[in-house]
Design an enzyme around this catalytic site. Sequence first.
Site, PDB file in Angstrom:
ATOM      1  N   TYR A  95       0.827  -1.197   0.000  1.00  0.00           N
ATOM      2  CA  TYR A  95       0.000   0.000   0.000  1.00  0.00           C
ATOM      3  C   TYR A  95       0.868   1.255   0.000  1.00  0.00           C
ATOM      4  CZ  TYR A  95      -3.729  -3.251   1.404  1.00  0.00           C
ATOM      5  OH  TYR A  95      -4.616  -4.296   1.476  1.00  0.00           O
TER       6      TYR A  95
ATOM      7  N   HIS B 213      -0.098 -11.837   0.763  1.00  0.00           N
ATOM      8  CA  HIS B 213      -1.082 -10.955   0.140  1.00  0.00           C
ATOM      9  C   HIS B 213      -1.831 -11.639  -1.005  1.00  0.00           C
ATOM     10  CE1 HIS B 213      -1.806  -6.359  -0.397  1.00  0.00           C
ATOM     11  NE2 HIS B 213      -2.897  -7.027  -0.649  1.00  0.00           N
TER      12      HIS B 213
ATOM     13  N   SER C 136     -13.085  -5.402   1.460  1.00  0.00           N
ATOM     14  CA  SER C 136     -14.172  -4.808   0.663  1.00  0.00           C
ATOM     15  C   SER C 136     -15.539  -5.324   1.118  1.00  0.00           C
ATOM     16  CB  SER C 136     -13.972  -5.081  -0.831  1.00  0.00           C
ATOM     17  OG  SER C 136     -12.797  -4.483  -1.308  1.00  0.00           O
ATOM     18  N   PRO C 137     -15.813  -5.317   2.426  1.00  0.00           N
ATOM     19  CA  PRO C 137     -17.101  -5.837   2.895  1.00  0.00           C
ATOM     20  C   PRO C 137     -18.284  -4.957   2.494  1.00  0.00           C
ATOM     21  CG  PRO C 137     -15.948  -4.775   4.693  1.00  0.00           C
ATOM     22  CD  PRO C 137     -14.977  -4.828   3.547  1.00  0.00           C
TER      23      PRO C 137
ATOM     24  N   GLY D 260     -17.601   0.518  -1.230  1.00  0.00           N
ATOM     25  CA  GLY D 260     -18.472   1.652  -0.950  1.00  0.00           C
ATOM     26  C   GLY D 260     -19.814   1.591  -1.632  1.00  0.00           C
ATOM     27  N   PHE D 261     -20.003   0.665  -2.565  1.00  0.00           N
ATOM     28  CA  PHE D 261     -21.279   0.570  -3.276  1.00  0.00           C
ATOM     29  C   PHE D 261     -22.437   0.347  -2.303  1.00  0.00           C
ATOM     30  CE2 PHE D 261     -24.715  -1.661  -5.369  1.00  0.00           C
ATOM     31  CZ  PHE D 261     -24.909  -0.911  -6.516  1.00  0.00           C
TER      32      PHE D 261
ATOM     33  N   SER E 103     -22.975   1.409   0.534  1.00  0.00           N
ATOM     34  CA  SER E 103     -23.394   2.558   1.338  1.00  0.00           C
ATOM     35  C   SER E 103     -24.728   3.096   0.838  1.00  0.00           C
ATOM     36  CB  SER E 103     -22.346   3.671   1.268  1.00  0.00           C
ATOM     37  OG  SER E 103     -22.310   4.245  -0.037  1.00  0.00           O
TER      38      SER E 103
END
Length: 326
Positions: free
Chosen positions: A55, A121, A200-201, A205-206, A208
């Site tokens: 990252y 990873h 990505s739970p 962001g979708f 939300s």
Amino acid sequence: MKKRKLNGLEVSAIGYGCMGLSMGYGTAPEKEEAIRLIHQAFELGCTFFDTAELYAMGANEQLLGEALKNIRGQVVIATKFLFQKDWEGNSRTRLMQELRNRLEGSLKRLGTDHVELYYQHRVNKDIPVEEIAYCMGELIKEGKILGWGQSQATAEEIRRAHAVTPLTAIQNEYSIMERSSEKEVIPLCEELGIGFVPFSPLANGFLSGKVDPNAQYTGLDARRVITRFDRDNMIANQPLLDLLHQFAAAKHATPAQISLAWMLHKKDFIVPIPGSRKPARVEENFGAAAVTLTDGEFAEIETALEKIEIHGNRTDEDIAKLRSLQ
């Protein structure tokens, strides 16, 4: 916040995925703001923070280390190493040395003498998982790491690695939109006593429910190449958002909180790590730990999901296309 255990490692029920504080979704927050967000997460009960050497080329580890330096003994840090596909380790000795070098680099950037959880990873298909597992066992004996894990691993890779050095956790993509891990990986984790940490739970962001189908993304923003953010797919996925809004209204919660509550209800060894870059979203996501679904509500959601087709996804191959768009 309630605690959960990843094969004996105690963490908060919801962790903090820190990648977005340095990269991934357009312009990152200023350093001071990123540190404030990490501190806010801790104040809200989060004790589990996730980063990786990849990252921002180590800058995310440095950021997290600085933010946690005064509370290091009260938190759990997970970081990750990555062997690229062209890495040619031809002996266990060389592999062990490379892993030591990677880990020492991460520890230096994090400002600590150990990490609680060290993930591979991505599983490199050219390096036997048994060899990685052996080396992880050696690092555990030395106290440099307390446990280890794999990310985006298959059930076969998990079983083979676990037989050599027991795994603490598996970190795969998992959300109410991406449920492939339910077929084999999550049942295997339950069988073997391994924790499961969804990245990505909230489907980037979708979930939300606040994403505009007409939004335009620029620069190094992963949403440019994640197909669930294609306008047509977003419109086609509206029935899922309608379902979440329905339950959110009934529970005095938000769609994101219902998404996380659904995940927490499913299994007690699942610990999602949403990433948030705004104070209100941090508060919202960790507030999901207090949203409890009844068995009946959970069953109702599961039944409704069977009738909803999901359009688009997120793949490593698509993410790799991002840099070519610059």
